[in-house]
Design a protein around this motif. Sequence first.
Motif, short mmCIF file in Angstrom:
data_model
loop_
_atom_site.label_atom_id
_atom_site.label_comp_id
_atom_site.label_asym_id
_atom_site.label_seq_id
_atom_site.Cartn_x
_atom_site.Cartn_y
_atom_site.Cartn_z
N ARG A 1 14.43 22.19 38.48
CA ARG A 1 13.38 21.57 39.31
C ARG A 1 12.58 22.60 40.10
O ARG A 1 11.46 22.32 40.53
N ASN A 2 13.16 23.78 40.33
CA ASN A 2 12.54 24.71 41.27
C ASN A 2 12.07 26.05 40.69
O ASN A 2 11.18 26.69 41.26
N PRO B 1 25.23 20.91 37.96
CA PRO B 1 24.38 20.63 39.14
C PRO B 1 23.47 21.80 39.50
O PRO B 1 22.31 21.60 39.89
N VAL B 2 24.00 23.03 39.38
CA VAL B 2 23.18 24.20 39.69
C VAL B 2 22.02 24.31 38.72
O VAL B 2 20.87 24.57 39.10
N ALA C 1 19.97 31.34 41.07
CA ALA C 1 20.32 30.56 42.26
C ALA C 1 20.45 31.45 43.49
O ALA C 1 20.48 30.96 44.62
N ARG D 1 19.31 21.82 39.55
CA ARG D 1 18.53 22.23 40.73
C ARG D 1 17.55 23.33 40.36
O ARG D 1 16.38 23.32 40.78
N LEU D 2 18.02 24.29 39.56
CA LEU D 2 17.14 25.37 39.13
C LEU D 2 16.02 24.84 38.24
O LEU D 2 14.88 25.32 38.32
N ARG E 1 19.40 18.18 31.06
CA ARG E 1 20.68 17.57 31.43
C ARG E 1 21.53 17.30 30.19
O ARG E 1 22.73 17.59 30.17
#
Length: 255
Positions: A151-152, A144-145, A195, A148-149, A244
């Motif tokens: 995408r950002n 999950p981390v 993160a 998120r990374l 993923r």
Amino acid sequence: MKHDAHAAPAETARVPAQTRSEETAARGSGYAAGTPSARGEHTHSERPIPQPRPAVQRASVRGQILDALRTALVSGELAPGEVYSAPALGERFGVSATPVREAMQQLALEGAVEVVPNRGFRVVQRGARELAELAEVRALIEVPVMMRLARNVPAERWAALRPLAEESVRVAATGSRATYAEADRAFHRAVLALAGNEQLVQIAEDLHRRALPLRGARADLMSDAAEHSALLEALIAGELDAVRALVTGHFADAR
């Protein structure tokens, strides 16, 4: 800082500092407002700060022994299921038993060894099920981390990690499990550090250590390292589906 002509000589540095009531009284008289102590500067009444003791050097020895023991564990030099005493290991490394015992106690906290009363430390032998459980926990945290990374984090920041991915490939080619374990840890730490959560990084590193030793064959190490490079290129390109698949497969392979 200027001193009064009638100030006490330097030997009075041992005089205790003002009590709270004296300090309050000085402030009330208006005297304290212009004194060095009111501005947070040093005064003659301060107690000297003791110098650090030479124990720092011993801590350095303990750290070196800890690194050496971790390398010996990953390489298989210290065999799973075997018991080793601190004096014997100290003789092996050319140090006293004390830093070895302290390093082994740290490894016991990390779950790499267990204490055997009156004998020493037994190297933990992890079965396939335990290794699979550790890989699953790592995936639950890191996948999950990572998404998120993905995408950002901008592409240039991912590109800055290329040297670490390339280093893991180079080290894998040598077949050294101990050296590869360090390169693998460095790559995962750098990714998760983006993160900005140091607690996350520490937990992930603890799980990484518990999941060792890695699969031993050189081909397995090279396959694992190749996944680092492929993952990084997908992150740079912003291909979320590929990210993923790669990061999920990376932990699935470790089970």
